[in-house]
Design a protein around this motif. Structure first.
Motif, PDB file in Angstrom:
ATOM      1  N   SER A 211      31.960  79.614  22.602  1.00  0.00           N
ATOM      2  CA  SER A 211      31.287  80.603  23.452  1.00  0.00           C
ATOM      3  C   SER A 211      31.451  82.022  22.930  1.00  0.00           C
ATOM      4  CB  SER A 211      31.827  80.502  24.883  1.00  0.00           C
ATOM      5  OG  SER A 211      31.601  79.219  25.416  1.00  0.00           O
ATOM      6  N   VAL A 212      32.582  82.322  22.287  1.00  0.00           N
ATOM      7  CA  VAL A 212      32.822  83.677  21.795  1.00  0.00           C
ATOM      8  C   VAL A 212      32.121  83.931  20.464  1.00  0.00           C
ATOM      9  CG1 VAL A 212      34.931  83.294  20.422  1.00  0.00           C
ATOM     10  CG2 VAL A 212      34.640  85.426  21.689  1.00  0.00           C
ATOM     11  N   LEU A 213      31.750  82.872  19.756  1.00  0.00           N
ATOM     12  CA  LEU A 213      31.188  83.039  18.415  1.00  0.00           C
ATOM     13  C   LEU A 213      29.908  83.883  18.387  1.00  0.00           C
ATOM     14  CD1 LEU A 213      31.548  82.292  15.415  1.00  0.00           C
ATOM     15  CD2 LEU A 213      30.106  80.288  15.854  1.00  0.00           C
ATOM     16  N   PRO A 214      28.905  83.622  19.247  1.00  0.00           N
ATOM     17  CA  PRO A 214      27.704  84.466  19.184  1.00  0.00           C
ATOM     18  C   PRO A 214      27.997  85.942  19.398  1.00  0.00           C
ATOM     19  CG  PRO A 214      27.273  82.492  20.465  1.00  0.00           C
ATOM     20  CD  PRO A 214      28.749  82.532  20.226  1.00  0.00           C
ATOM     21  N   GLU A 215      29.002  86.270  20.208  1.00  0.00           N
ATOM     22  CA  GLU A 215      29.352  87.667  20.440  1.00  0.00           C
ATOM     23  C   GLU A 215      30.027  88.274  19.219  1.00  0.00           C
ATOM     24  OE1 GLU A 215      32.034  90.372  23.514  1.00  0.00           O
ATOM     25  OE2 GLU A 215      31.730  88.246  23.895  1.00  0.00           O
ATOM     26  N   LEU A 216      30.835  87.486  18.528  1.00  0.00           N
ATOM     27  CA  LEU A 216      31.568  88.020  17.382  1.00  0.00           C
ATOM     28  C   LEU A 216      30.678  88.224  16.161  1.00  0.00           C
ATOM     29  CD1 LEU A 216      34.960  86.036  17.455  1.00  0.00           C
ATOM     30  CD2 LEU A 216      34.470  88.321  18.336  1.00  0.00           C
ATOM     31  N   VAL A 217      29.708  87.341  15.940  1.00  0.00           N
ATOM     32  CA  VAL A 217      28.928  87.409  14.696  1.00  0.00           C
ATOM     33  C   VAL A 217      27.468  87.792  14.919  1.00  0.00           C
ATOM     34  CG1 VAL A 217      30.437  85.675  13.670  1.00  0.00           C
ATOM     35  CG2 VAL A 217      28.248  84.960  14.631  1.00  0.00           C
ATOM     36  N   GLY A 218      26.949  87.691  16.157  1.00  0.00           N
ATOM     37  CA  GLY A 218      25.528  87.914  16.384  1.00  0.00           C
ATOM     38  C   GLY A 218      24.746  86.640  16.123  1.00  0.00           C
ATOM     39  N   ARG A 219      23.664  86.452  16.840  1.00  0.00           N
ATOM     40  CA  ARG A 219      22.906  85.204  16.713  1.00  0.00           C
ATOM     41  C   ARG A 219      22.267  85.043  15.338  1.00  0.00           C
ATOM     42  NH1 ARG A 219      21.872  82.493  21.656  1.00  0.00           N
ATOM     43  NH2 ARG A 219      22.682  83.657  23.442  1.00  0.00           N
ATOM     44  N   GLU A 220      21.986  86.148  14.668  1.00  0.00           N
ATOM     45  CA  GLU A 220      21.344  86.041  13.355  1.00  0.00           C
ATOM     46  C   GLU A 220      22.268  85.422  12.311  1.00  0.00           C
ATOM     47  OE1 GLU A 220      23.471  89.990  13.461  1.00  0.00           O
ATOM     48  OE2 GLU A 220      22.231  88.790  14.836  1.00  0.00           O
ATOM     49  N   ARG A 221      23.569  85.365  12.606  1.00  0.00           N
ATOM     50  CA  ARG A 221      24.521  84.795  11.645  1.00  0.00           C
ATOM     51  C   ARG A 221      25.058  83.437  12.100  1.00  0.00           C
ATOM     52  NH1 ARG A 221      26.314  90.155  12.337  1.00  0.00           N
ATOM     53  NH2 ARG A 221      26.019  91.523  10.546  1.00  0.00           N
ATOM     54  N   LEU A 222      24.468  82.833  13.131  1.00  0.00           N
ATOM     55  CA  LEU A 222      25.054  81.622  13.681  1.00  0.00           C
ATOM     56  C   LEU A 222      25.007  80.439  12.725  1.00  0.00           C
ATOM     57  CD1 LEU A 222      24.011  81.668  17.456  1.00  0.00           C
ATOM     58  CD2 LEU A 222      26.311  81.777  16.486  1.00  0.00           C
ATOM     59  N   VAL A 223      23.916  80.273  11.963  1.00  0.00           N
ATOM     60  CA  VAL A 223      23.850  79.123  11.053  1.00  0.00           C
ATOM     61  C   VAL A 223      24.954  79.196   9.994  1.00  0.00           C
ATOM     62  CG1 VAL A 223      22.483  77.942   9.299  1.00  0.00           C
ATOM     63  CG2 VAL A 223      21.420  78.595  11.457  1.00  0.00           C
ATOM     64  N   PRO A 224      25.108  80.309   9.244  1.00  0.00           N
ATOM     65  CA  PRO A 224      26.208  80.345   8.279  1.00  0.00           C
ATOM     66  C   PRO A 224      27.583  80.314   8.943  1.00  0.00           C
ATOM     67  CG  PRO A 224      25.095  82.477   8.378  1.00  0.00           C
ATOM     68  CD  PRO A 224      24.237  81.504   9.126  1.00  0.00           C
ATOM     69  N   ALA A 225      27.706  80.907  10.134  1.00  0.00           N
ATOM     70  CA  ALA A 225      29.007  80.873  10.818  1.00  0.00           C
ATOM     71  C   ALA A 225      29.369  79.459  11.241  1.00  0.00           C
ATOM     72  CB  ALA A 225      28.986  81.805  12.033  1.00  0.00           C
ATOM     73  N   ASN A 226      28.400  78.730  11.816  1.00  0.00           N
ATOM     74  CA  ASN A 226      28.669  77.351  12.205  1.00  0.00           C
ATOM     75  C   ASN A 226      28.893  76.459  10.996  1.00  0.00           C
ATOM     76  OD1 ASN A 226      28.676  77.244  15.106  1.00  0.00           O
ATOM     77  ND2 ASN A 226      26.483  77.683  15.072  1.00  0.00           N
ATOM     78  N   THR A 227      28.189  76.741   9.891  1.00  0.00           N
ATOM     79  CA  THR A 227      28.433  75.977   8.665  1.00  0.00           C
ATOM     80  C   THR A 227      29.876  76.144   8.216  1.00  0.00           C
ATOM     81  OG1 THR A 227      26.129  76.215   7.949  1.00  0.00           O
ATOM     82  CG2 THR A 227      27.755  75.687   6.246  1.00  0.00           C
ATOM     83  N   ALA A 228      30.362  77.389   8.251  1.00  0.00           N
ATOM     84  CA  ALA A 228      31.747  77.648   7.848  1.00  0.00           C
ATOM     85  C   ALA A 228      32.735  76.954   8.773  1.00  0.00           C
ATOM     86  CB  ALA A 228      32.002  79.153   7.831  1.00  0.00           C
ATOM     87  N   LEU A 229      32.481  76.993  10.083  1.00  0.00           N
ATOM     88  CA  LEU A 229      33.429  76.401  11.026  1.00  0.00           C
ATOM     89  C   LEU A 229      33.412  74.883  10.975  1.00  0.00           C
ATOM     90  CD1 LEU A 229      32.975  78.788  14.087  1.00  0.00           C
ATOM     91  CD2 LEU A 229      34.858  78.721  12.451  1.00  0.00           C
ATOM     92  N   VAL A 230      32.228  74.285  10.767  1.00  0.00           N
ATOM     93  CA  VAL A 230      32.178  72.828  10.624  1.00  0.00           C
ATOM     94  C   VAL A 230      32.841  72.396   9.326  1.00  0.00           C
ATOM     95  CG1 VAL A 230      30.629  70.848  10.328  1.00  0.00           C
ATOM     96  CG2 VAL A 230      30.151  72.554  12.087  1.00  0.00           C
TER      97      VAL A 230
END
Length: 427
Positions: free
Chosen positions: A129-148
Motif C-alpha cells: 500500500s505504501v509503494l505507490p506513494e513512495l515511487v509514484g504510479r509511473e514507476r510501479l512496473v519497475p518497482a514491482n519488478t524489483a520487489l518480486v
C-alpha cells in the motif's frame, strides 16, 4: 515540467524499503524451511500436524486480513512495517530459547506461526500500500519488478540456506538467524522518510464493517480484479497442498536430507526470479493483459510434473515442473500486482491489497489443511496429485476474462498521494 525518471532506484526511500525487505524476506524463508523441519524431525510431527502447522502460519489472513486493510488505510505506513518486523523477531527468538531450556513443544510452534502470520498480514498489506506513494504510479512496473525479484532471490537464498543451516547447525539456530534478520529489517525501515499520514475525518470514523465492504465491492465487482484474484487463489491453494506435505515426503519416504528440500523450494525462487525478469519484455511485445493470459497457457500445465516426484530423475522432473509454475507466478506477481494498483484509487489501496491477501493467503491456509488431511487419509502422494491438478488449471479465470485483451495499463483513477519532499527526493 520534465517527465519524472522512471527508475525507482533514484528514490532513497525505495532503496531503504528494498534493503529492509530483503532482510525480512530472508528471515521468513529461513523459517519457512526450518520450522516444519523442526516439527517433523525433533518433535515427531506427522502429516496432519505438519499440515496444521502450515495452515496456522497463514490463518491470520483469514482471521484479520480484511480489517487489517482498513486499519492500514488509517495508519502511518512506516510505523506498521517497523512494528510488524519487530514482533516477528521476538516470536522467532522464542523458539531457540525454548529449545535451549528444554521446553519446546508443538503448541508453542503453533502459537508462534499463528502470531507471526498476524504480523505478516500488516507487513505485506502495508508494504504494497505504501509503494505507490513512495515511487509514484509511473514507476510501479519497475518497482514491482524489483520487489518480486527480491522475493525470488530471498526464496532462493533463504530456503536454500535454511535447509543447509538446519543440516549444519540444527533448526533452532537457523530460526535464530531469521529472528536477527527481522530485527535488522525493523531497524532499517526506520530510515524511510515519514510518509503521508492519513487524515482521520468524521467521514472516516465509520464502522470498520463499512470500510471492509467497500474494499470487497471494489475487488469482486471488477471483472479484471475478480479474475486476477481467482487465478491467484487457485494457484496458492494448489501450491500449498503440495508444500504442506513435502517435509514428510522428503524426510520419511524419499529419505533425503534437509538440504534437498531447501534446494527444491529454492528452485521455485529461481522460477519467480526468471518470471519477474521476463514480465516487462513480454508485456512490451505482447501487451500487459495478453501476457498474463498466455503465461498460464505456457507454464501452468507443467505442474503435473510435480506429481511425478520420486527418486533419481523423477526428482528432477518434479523440480522442473515447480520451476515452470513459479516462472508463471513471477510474471503474475509483477504484471498482476501492477494492474491491481492501477485499477485502484489511493484511498482504497490498503483495502484492495488486504482483500487480495485475504483470498490469496487464506487459500494457503486452506490448502495446508487440505494437504494435511488428504495426506493423513490417503497418503502424501495423493495430496501432491490433488495440488498439482489445481495448479495446472488455475490460469483459466484470467485466460477467459477481459484481462487477456488489455494491451496497456489503465490510467490511475485518482492522482497519487505524494509524500513529503524528504521521502521522495531523488539522489
Amino acid at each position: 515540467m520534465s517527465e519524472a525518471p522512471r527508475s525507482p532506484w533514484r528514490l532513497r526511500d525505495f532503496r531503504v524499503l528494498f534493503t529492509a525487505g530483503a532482510l525480512s524476506h530472508l528471515g521468513s524463508n529461513v523459517g519457512y524451511v526450518a520450522i516444519p523441519l523442526l516439527a517433523v524431525t525433533t518433535l515427531g510431527a506427522g502429516p496432519g500436524q505438519a499440515g496444521a502447522l502450515a495452515a496456522l502460519s497463514t490463518a491470520a489472513f483469514l482471521l484479520i486480513g480484511l480489517p487489517a486493510g482498513a486499519w492500514v488505510d488509517r495508519l502511518p505506513g512506516r510505523r506498521v512495517l517497523v512494528v510488524a518486523d519487530a514482533v516477528r523477531s521476538v516470536l522467532f527468538a522464542s523458539i531457540p530459547l525454548a529449545w535451549w531450556l528444554g521446553v519446546l513443544s508443538l503448541p508453542q510452534l503453533y502459537a508462534v506461526v499463528l502470531l507471526n502470520g498476524c504480523a505478516t498480514v500488516f507487513f505485506d498489506v502495508g508494504s504494497q500500500s505504501v509503494l505507490p506513494e513512495l515511487v509514484g504510479r509511473e514507476r510501479l512496473v519497475p518497482a514491482n519488478t524489483a520487489l518480486v525479484s527480491l522475493m525470488a532471490g530471498a526464496n532462493i537464498a533463504g530456503r536454500g540456506a535454511g535447509g543447509f543451516l538446519v543440516q549444519l547447525f540444527t533448526a533452532p539456530l537457523a530460526i535464530l538467524g531469521g529472528a536477527i534478520a527481522y530485527l535488522i529489517s525493523a531497524a532499517g525501515l526506520t530510515g524511510i522518510g515519514r510518509p503521508h499520514a492519513p487524515a482521520v475525518t468524521s467521514a472516516d470514523r465509520r464502522r470498520l464493517r463499512t470500510d471492509i465492504a467497500e474494499g470487497l465491492r471494489h475487488v469482486l465487482g471488477s471483472r479484471e480484479l475478480r479474475a486476477l484474484a481467482l487465478t491467484a487463489t487457485l494457484t496458492n491453494l494448489g501450491a500449498q497442498m503440495i508444500n504442506a506435505v513435502l517435509p514428510v515426503l522428503f524426510t520419511r519416504e524419499l529419505r533425503l536430507p534437509a538440504g534437498a528440500l531447501g534446494t527444491y523450494w529454492a528452485a521455485g525462487g529461481l522460477g519467480i526470479l526468471l518470471g519477474a525478469g521476463l514480465a516487462r519484455r513480454f508485456a512490451t511485445r505482447l501487451g500487459h493483459g495478453r501476457t498474463l493470459g498466455l503465461a498460464g497457457l505456457w507454464f501452468a500445465p507443467a505442474a503435473l510434473g510435480i506429481a511425478l516426484i520420486g527418486e533419481g530423475p523423477w526428482l528432477w522432473v518434479a523440480g522442473a515442473g515447480w520451476l515452470a509454475v513459479m516462472t508463471k507466478t513471477g510474471i503474475d506477481n509483477v504484471l498482476g500486482v501492477t494492474l491491481r494498483q492501477h485499477l485502484t484509487p489511493d484511498p482504497l489501496l490498503g483495502r484492495m491489497n488486504a482483500t487480495f491477501r485475504f483470498l490469496l493467503t487464506g487459500a494457503l491456509s486452506i490448502g495446508s489443511a487440505l494437504g494435511g488431511l488428504v495426506g493423513q487419509a490417503a497418503g502424501v502422494r495423493m495430496a501432491v496429485w490433488a495440488g498439482a491438478i489445481c495448479l495446472a488449471g488455475a490460469f483459466l479465470p484470467v485466460f477467459c476474462s477481459p484481462v487477456r485483451t488489455l494491451r496497456e495499463l489503465p490510467l490511475a483513477t485518482t492522482p497519487p498521494r505524494r509524500a513529503s519532499a524528504a521521502s521522495t527526493t531523488e539522489t
